[in-house]
Design a protein around this motif. Structure first.
Motif, mmCIF file in Angstrom:
data_model
loop_
_atom_site.group_PDB
_atom_site.id
_atom_site.type_symbol
_atom_site.label_atom_id
_atom_site.label_comp_id
_atom_site.label_asym_id
_atom_site.label_seq_id
_atom_site.Cartn_x
_atom_site.Cartn_y
_atom_site.Cartn_z
ATOM 1 N N ASN A 145 0.850 -1.188 0.000
ATOM 2 C CA ASN A 145 0.000 0.000 0.000
ATOM 3 C C ASN A 145 0.886 1.239 0.000
ATOM 4 O OD1 ASN A 145 -1.433 2.173 2.108
ATOM 5 N ND2 ASN A 145 -2.850 1.303 0.642
ATOM 6 N N TYR A 161 0.787 5.279 0.249
ATOM 7 C CA TYR A 161 -0.159 6.292 0.742
ATOM 8 C C TYR A 161 0.509 7.666 0.837
ATOM 9 C CZ TYR A 161 -3.810 8.552 3.400
ATOM 10 O OH TYR A 161 -4.797 9.416 3.784
ATOM 11 N N ALA A 162 -0.035 8.647 0.108
ATOM 12 C CA ALA A 162 0.495 10.015 0.126
ATOM 13 C C ALA A 162 -0.157 10.812 1.242
ATOM 14 C CB ALA A 162 0.218 10.689 -1.212
ATOM 15 N N MET A 219 -0.924 8.016 -8.438
ATOM 16 C CA MET A 219 -1.525 7.519 -9.681
ATOM 17 C C MET A 219 -0.582 6.515 -10.351
ATOM 18 S SD MET A 219 -2.686 9.515 -13.220
ATOM 19 C CE MET A 219 -4.097 10.393 -12.554
ATOM 20 N N ILE A 220 -1.161 5.420 -10.844
ATOM 21 C CA ILE A 220 -0.411 4.473 -11.669
ATOM 22 C C ILE A 220 -0.529 4.951 -13.114
ATOM 23 C CG2 ILE A 220 -0.175 2.058 -12.344
ATOM 24 C CD1 ILE A 220 0.242 2.602 -9.311
ATOM 25 N N GLY A 257 -7.088 10.360 -5.516
ATOM 26 C CA GLY A 257 -7.008 9.567 -4.293
ATOM 27 C C GLY A 257 -5.589 9.399 -3.799
ATOM 28 N N PRO A 258 -5.402 9.294 -2.459
ATOM 29 C CA PRO A 258 -4.058 9.293 -1.878
ATOM 30 C C PRO A 258 -3.330 7.954 -1.925
ATOM 31 C CG PRO A 258 -5.672 9.130 -0.150
ATOM 32 C CD PRO A 258 -6.452 9.303 -1.422
ATOM 33 N N SER A 259 -4.007 6.881 -2.351
ATOM 34 C CA SER A 259 -3.316 5.592 -2.242
ATOM 35 C C SER A 259 -3.589 4.651 -3.400
ATOM 36 C CB SER A 259 -3.705 4.900 -0.930
ATOM 37 O OG SER A 259 -4.903 4.199 -1.066
ATOM 38 N N GLU A 260 -2.675 3.712 -3.569
ATOM 39 C CA GLU A 260 -2.849 2.572 -4.473
ATOM 40 C C GLU A 260 -2.350 1.345 -3.719
ATOM 41 O OE1 GLU A 260 -4.328 2.350 -7.388
ATOM 42 O OE2 GLU A 260 -4.592 4.488 -7.730
ATOM 43 N N THR A 261 -3.004 0.208 -3.947
ATOM 44 C CA THR A 261 -2.571 -1.049 -3.347
ATOM 45 C C THR A 261 -2.275 -2.024 -4.473
ATOM 46 O OG1 THR A 261 -3.916 -0.591 -1.379
ATOM 47 C CG2 THR A 261 -3.167 -2.864 -1.695
ATOM 48 N N ILE A 262 -1.037 -2.542 -4.481
ATOM 49 C CA ILE A 262 -0.506 -3.295 -5.628
ATOM 50 C C ILE A 262 -0.019 -4.658 -5.142
ATOM 51 C CG2 ILE A 262 1.288 -3.251 -7.448
ATOM 52 C CD1 ILE A 262 1.326 -0.163 -7.050
#
Lengths: 134, 134, 134
Positions: free
Chosen positions: B37, B39-40, B48-49, B93-98
């Motif tokens: 995860n 998170y900014a 962003m991806i 959005g502040p996050s991406e989960t990869i």
């Protein structure tokens, strides 16, 4: 650890701050480090991280979406007249996943967690909180 | 496993590739499979991806957002004149989960992880990296 | 628990419902409570939670994005003529993380999981499913 928060909404479009409810769940479960996933159940609702100094940014979010995604012009309106509600919810998305750092939620000073209502008012909206510990 | 990446930003709106920093954390911690995860922290920033073959898509992201969300027309501008920054951050959005797959981050060839600055320049921006192993 | 779903797409822009494939993975692995992360590999694809009563909302999503992000006007088009595809993918985002509650995915009645194709048709698109149990 999993728990459901329930809120009611009194506007057709509106942002509702649920930060303190999420913080309570983290502290009462004594989670030290990990992630918390906040998930809005409902295809016309969403979760957004946003500032909460006053209501201005919340109002601006609604103004922006009403401009970009006007009501009344969608194929889905023939079903139940809420095509714009679904589009707003789909773009914002139903969930956010936030770190937990040293027993505190990893939000910055001006980040708060908002439930976005795009097809209210509703007497009950369910938000699922799931915490994964490290 | 949790670690904070710090970057500085030199533009008012700009995308900054943090992929290699995230990959380093995964490999030095010898994580085999799981999720990461990103998170900014900051209500005017986002993750962003996006493609990173050259700067063109990054420039197009800024162009698009400046068109859809112009500056200077928001209620929040009366507070600190950055209503557009908050709206851009809230939508991305502040996050991406990869996923992490066989010790490697599960990005495709053209997917990179970008920190999106929407209210810079800033001397310090914090990005929290949390890894959950399977 | 980690598994890859593969689908093919037959449209340039289109939404493909992958809910039943995700549910199968959850039930065959006998997961009781936790989270499932759905991740689309590909910088011109995304994952969106949306209604699936009929095709109307799916069509509206494509109509909206073609209006907000027209094709043919981006710096990246000089590379491979798909600047709009990357921008749509970046805004929707490649992943969603959804709770698993009492052995069932925590979607509401009208929430379904869609793979969004923004640069098809493609013979093969990979979607990584990662489940973290509580």
């Amino acid at each position: 650890m999993q728990e459901i928060i329930q809120i009611s909404t009194d506007k057709h479009n509106g942002l509702y701050d649920i930060t303190s409810a999420v913080k309570s769940i983290i502290s009462k479960n004594k989670i030290k480090n990990g992630i918390v996933n906040i998930y809005a159940q409902g295809a016309t609702a969403a979760i957004m991280i946003q500032e909460n100094w006053d209501n201005s940014v919340q109002n601006d979010v609604i103004t922006l979406f009403n401009k970009l995604i006007p009501s009344g012009v969608w194929e889905h309106d023939a079903q139940d007249n809420n095509g714009d509600s679904h589009l707003k919810a789909g773009i914002v998305g139903p969930s956010e996943t936030i770190p937990i750092i040293n027993s505190k939620i990893g939000l910055s000073t001006w980040q708060n967690i908002f439930f976005c209502e795009f097809d209210g008012p509703r007497s009950k909206r369910d938000i699922v909180i799931t915490i994964i510990s490290l």
